[in-house]
Design a protein around this motif. Structure first.
Motif, mmCIF file in Angstrom:
data_model
loop_
_atom_site.group_PDB
_atom_site.id
_atom_site.type_symbol
_atom_site.label_atom_id
_atom_site.label_comp_id
_atom_site.label_asym_id
_atom_site.label_seq_id
_atom_site.Cartn_x
_atom_site.Cartn_y
_atom_site.Cartn_z
ATOM 1 N N GLU A 53 -2.186 -7.341 -17.233
ATOM 2 C CA GLU A 53 -2.342 -6.775 -15.893
ATOM 3 C C GLU A 53 -1.015 -6.819 -15.131
ATOM 4 N N GLN A 54 -0.284 -7.921 -15.253
ATOM 5 C CA GLN A 54 0.998 -8.023 -14.558
ATOM 6 C C GLN A 54 2.016 -7.038 -15.137
ATOM 7 N N LEU A 55 1.979 -6.833 -16.426
ATOM 8 C CA LEU A 55 2.868 -5.856 -17.060
ATOM 9 C C LEU A 55 2.532 -4.449 -16.568
ATOM 10 N N LEU A 56 1.248 -4.100 -16.576
ATOM 11 C CA LEU A 56 0.842 -2.767 -16.128
ATOM 12 C C LEU A 56 1.116 -2.574 -14.633
ATOM 13 N N GLN A 57 0.928 -3.637 -13.866
ATOM 14 C CA GLN A 57 1.229 -3.570 -12.435
ATOM 15 C C GLN A 57 2.718 -3.292 -12.228
ATOM 16 N N ALA A 58 3.553 -3.992 -12.944
ATOM 17 C CA ALA A 58 4.998 -3.779 -12.817
ATOM 18 C C ALA A 58 5.363 -2.353 -13.229
ATOM 19 N N LEU A 59 4.706 -1.832 -14.250
ATOM 20 C CA LEU A 59 4.958 -0.463 -14.678
ATOM 21 C C LEU A 59 4.522 0.522 -13.593
ATOM 22 N N ALA A 60 3.385 0.274 -12.971
ATOM 23 C CA ALA A 60 2.919 1.152 -11.888
ATOM 24 C C ALA A 60 3.912 1.147 -10.728
ATOM 25 N N TYR A 61 4.402 -0.028 -10.353
ATOM 26 C CA TYR A 61 5.386 -0.107 -9.273
ATOM 27 C C TYR A 61 6.688 0.597 -9.663
ATOM 28 N N THR A 116 -9.101 0.163 -10.200
ATOM 29 C CA THR A 116 -10.377 -0.528 -10.023
ATOM 30 C C THR A 116 -10.189 -1.988 -9.628
ATOM 31 N N LEU A 117 -8.950 -2.445 -9.594
ATOM 32 C CA LEU A 117 -8.667 -3.829 -9.198
ATOM 33 C C LEU A 117 -8.284 -3.834 -7.726
ATOM 34 N N PRO A 118 -9.164 -4.310 -6.835
ATOM 35 C CA PRO A 118 -8.944 -4.186 -5.394
ATOM 36 C C PRO A 118 -7.607 -4.753 -4.899
ATOM 37 N N ASP A 119 -7.216 -5.927 -5.366
ATOM 38 C CA ASP A 119 -5.959 -6.515 -4.890
ATOM 39 C C ASP A 119 -4.767 -5.665 -5.324
ATOM 40 N N LEU A 120 -4.798 -5.195 -6.541
ATOM 41 C CA LEU A 120 -3.721 -4.357 -7.036
ATOM 42 C C LEU A 120 -3.708 -3.022 -6.300
ATOM 43 N N LEU A 121 -4.869 -2.453 -6.067
ATOM 44 C CA LEU A 121 -4.951 -1.173 -5.365
ATOM 45 C C LEU A 121 -4.332 -1.281 -3.973
ATOM 46 N N ARG A 122 -4.617 -2.368 -3.271
ATOM 47 C CA ARG A 122 -4.010 -2.564 -1.946
ATOM 48 C C ARG A 122 -2.486 -2.609 -2.050
ATOM 49 N N GLY A 123 -1.990 -3.301 -3.054
ATOM 50 C CA GLY A 123 -0.544 -3.381 -3.245
ATOM 51 C C GLY A 123 0.073 -2.031 -3.567
ATOM 52 N N LEU A 124 -0.603 -1.257 -4.409
ATOM 53 C CA LEU A 124 -0.100 0.078 -4.757
ATOM 54 C C LEU A 124 -0.134 1.001 -3.544
ATOM 55 N N GLN A 125 -1.175 0.886 -2.736
ATOM 56 C CA GLN A 125 -1.253 1.695 -1.516
ATOM 57 C C GLN A 125 -0.109 1.336 -0.573
ATOM 58 N N GLU A 126 0.155 0.061 -0.429
ATOM 59 C CA GLU A 126 1.249 -0.369 0.449
ATOM 60 C C GLU A 126 2.601 0.101 -0.095
ATOM 61 N N ALA A 127 2.775 0.048 -1.402
ATOM 62 C CA ALA A 127 4.036 0.494 -2.009
ATOM 63 C C ALA A 127 4.257 1.985 -1.797
ATOM 64 N N GLN A 128 3.177 2.716 -1.578
ATOM 65 C CA GLN A 128 3.293 4.156 -1.360
ATOM 66 C C GLN A 128 3.156 4.538 0.109
ATOM 67 N N ARG A 129 3.207 3.561 0.980
ATOM 68 C CA ARG A 129 3.099 3.813 2.423
ATOM 69 C C ARG A 129 4.181 4.781 2.907
ATOM 70 N N PHE A 130 5.317 4.811 2.200
ATOM 71 C CA PHE A 130 6.391 5.720 2.583
ATOM 72 C C PHE A 130 5.906 7.163 2.625
ATOM 73 N N LEU A 131 4.893 7.508 1.843
ATOM 74 C CA LEU A 131 4.380 8.879 1.845
ATOM 75 C C LEU A 131 3.835 9.262 3.218
ATOM 76 N N ILE A 132 3.077 8.373 3.815
ATOM 77 C CA ILE A 132 2.533 8.650 5.151
ATOM 78 C C ILE A 132 3.640 8.599 6.189
ATOM 79 N N ASP A 133 4.472 7.574 6.119
ATOM 80 C CA ASP A 133 5.538 7.419 7.118
ATOM 81 C C ASP A 133 6.506 8.603 7.107
ATOM 82 N N GLU A 134 6.936 9.010 5.921
ATOM 83 C CA GLU A 134 7.905 10.102 5.832
ATOM 84 C C GLU A 134 7.259 11.448 6.136
ATOM 85 N N THR A 135 5.978 11.605 5.840
ATOM 86 C CA THR A 135 5.262 12.823 6.217
ATOM 87 C C THR A 135 5.253 12.956 7.732
#
Length: 184
Positions: A53-61, A116-135
């Motif tokens: 999970e940590q490997l896949l999370q790092a890959l997603a980031y 499907t992993l809630p904690d990871l999903l929150r982190g991924l959403q936060e990492a992509q917050r730039f999409l909303i801010d820059e829009t």
């Protein structure tokens, strides 16, 4: 892979290996397969990424970071060509959204189960917050700006979730319409 005193290089090589394995095996990849592809022992892999999970999370980031870098370059190119007028960031976003990159799309689809992993999903959403801010910072009315970005996201998500895709003429018409919305 020889032992290195630069752990960031080792982690990058491990993520590259994970990416290669993921493209061929999907989310069912094993840590053994990643370690073998990277030329390290499983213990060496676990030293940097203690779980799958940590490997896949790092890959997603890493994919998010790569996309953000590509988006910044496309935005700089748009500004160089047409100036920093309102809508420049969204025009860059549209351009990237209409480029079909089978490798990135395969990786992203393989990583989809992570959502499907809630904690990871929150982190991924936060990492992509730039999409909303820059829009919102692009200078267009917020409703129009978000409609453009979400239309691009829908196009991309549809391709990656098995929904019927647009043909070339339909894609061209959509792209032209979205671009027209970026002009004040």
């Amino acid at each position: 892979m020889p032992r290195t005193k630069a752990p960031e290089l080792t982690r990058a090589a491990l993520l590259d290996a994970a990416s290669r394995v993921l493209r061929t095996r999907g989310a069912t990849l094993s840590l053994d397969a990643v370690a073998q592809a990277a030329g390290v022992s499983k213990g060496g892999l676990l030293h940097h990424y203690p779980s799958k999970e940590q490997l896949l999370q790092a890959l997603a980031y890493a994919l998010i970071e790569e996309f953000h870098t590509r988006l910044q370059a496309a935005h700089a190119h748009e500004i160089a060509l047409h100036g920093d007028a309102p809508g420049a960031w969204l025009r860059a976003y549209i351009e990237l959204s209409f480029v079909q990159d089978d490798e990135i799309e395969a990786l992203t689809a393989a990583l989809a189960p992570l959502a499907t992993l809630p904690d990871l999903l929150r982190g991924l959403q936060e990492a992509q917050r730039f999409l909303i801010d820059e829009t919102e910072a692009d200078g267009l009315p917020p409703g129009r700006a978000h409609a453009i970005r979400l239309a691009c996201d829908g196009l991309w998500a549809g391709r990656n979730s098995g929904l019927p895709d647009l043909n070339h003429a339909q894609r061209t018409a959509l792209k032209e319409e979205l671009q027209s919305w970026t002009r004040p």
